[in-house]
Design an enzyme around this catalytic site. Structure first.
Site, short mmCIF file in Angstrom:
data_model
loop_
_atom_site.label_atom_id
_atom_site.label_comp_id
_atom_site.label_asym_id
_atom_site.label_seq_id
_atom_site.Cartn_x
_atom_site.Cartn_y
_atom_site.Cartn_z
N SER A 62 0.81 -1.22 0.00
CA SER A 62 0.00 0.00 0.00
C SER A 62 0.84 1.28 0.00
O SER A 62 1.99 1.29 0.45
CB SER A 62 -0.93 0.02 1.22
OG SER A 62 -1.87 -1.03 1.16
N GLN A 63 0.25 2.32 -0.49
CA GLN A 63 0.84 3.67 -0.44
C GLN A 63 1.20 4.00 1.02
O GLN A 63 0.41 3.74 1.93
CB GLN A 63 -0.19 4.66 -0.97
CG GLN A 63 0.21 6.12 -0.92
CD GLN A 63 -0.97 7.02 -1.24
OE1 GLN A 63 -2.12 6.57 -1.30
NE2 GLN A 63 -0.70 8.29 -1.48
#
Length: 212
Positions: A62-63
């Site tokens: 994920s970011q």
């Protein structure tokens, strides 16, 4: 050669703190976890980009901002027991392990689970248990949890997750159809009463499991 520590500090400053994140514990956890260790070697130069990145088996890491946001929303403290659905590379679990007392993380793809287990052990994370299995059912054997965080989205909230929260516990998950998901925070107020709040629009892989 990239100075990963400098890149990590810059990431926390520009991508997280300047977006309004003020929780010092979360910021320090994000500064401490070497994200470059959790991405494929060919992508290490992009480890601190402001985006999700691909990992093995068509999954993603994920970011960074989303990892920080979910950790903050879960209100993790020392002594808390946390359940993560979707271990992936193990990066989010590593961040959470610096905030909570114990992290149980479930990954349905056996190869990813084993790789994450080996990686986290090698990095010294003794308070993380990686389980290979179906996360849609939660983890009844370890319940209840102070917080549950899901790295996969679902159209509905799996009933097992809600049941496995402590009273006062927080569930953070992407809710809605793929392409139109909202990150939500669900708090168990009493045995039968839950409050839900929408945090931000997101795009996560769909939740896969036998209890859906």
């Amino acid at each position: 050669m990239i100075n990963y520590q400098a890149a990590r500090l810059s990431m926390v400053d520009y991508q997280i703190a300047r977006r309004g994140m003020t929780d010092l514990a979360v910021l320090e956890a994000m500064k401490a976890v070497p994200r470059e260790k959790f991405v494929p070697e060919a992508l290490r130069d992009r480890a601190y980009d402001d985006t999700a990145l691909p990992i093995d088996n068509d999954q993603t890491i994920s970011q960074p901002y989303i990892v920080a946001l979910m950790s903050w929303a879960a209100e993790l403290k020392g002594g808390h027991k946390v359940l993560e659905i979707g271990t992936g590379s193990g990066y989010a679990a590593a961040v959470m392990a610096r905030l909570a007392g114990r992290v149980v993380t479930i990954e349905r793809i056996a190869l990813l689970a084993q790789t994450a287990r080996t990686r986290l052990h090698g990095l010294g994370y003794a308070n993380i248990e990686v389980i290979s299995g179906d996360g849609s059912a939660g983890c009844k054997a370890e319940a209840p949890f102070d917080a549950i965080l899901s790295a996969a989205g679902s159209r509905t909230v799996p009933p097992a997750w809600k049941k496995q929260l402590t009273v006062g516990g927080r569930l953070i998950m992407p809710l809605g159809p793929f392409g139109d998901q909202q990150l939500v925070k669900i708090v168990r107020k009493t045995n039968n009463d839950y409050a839900q709040k929408t945090l931000v629009a997101v795009r996560f892989v769909p939740l896969v499991g036998g209890t859906l």
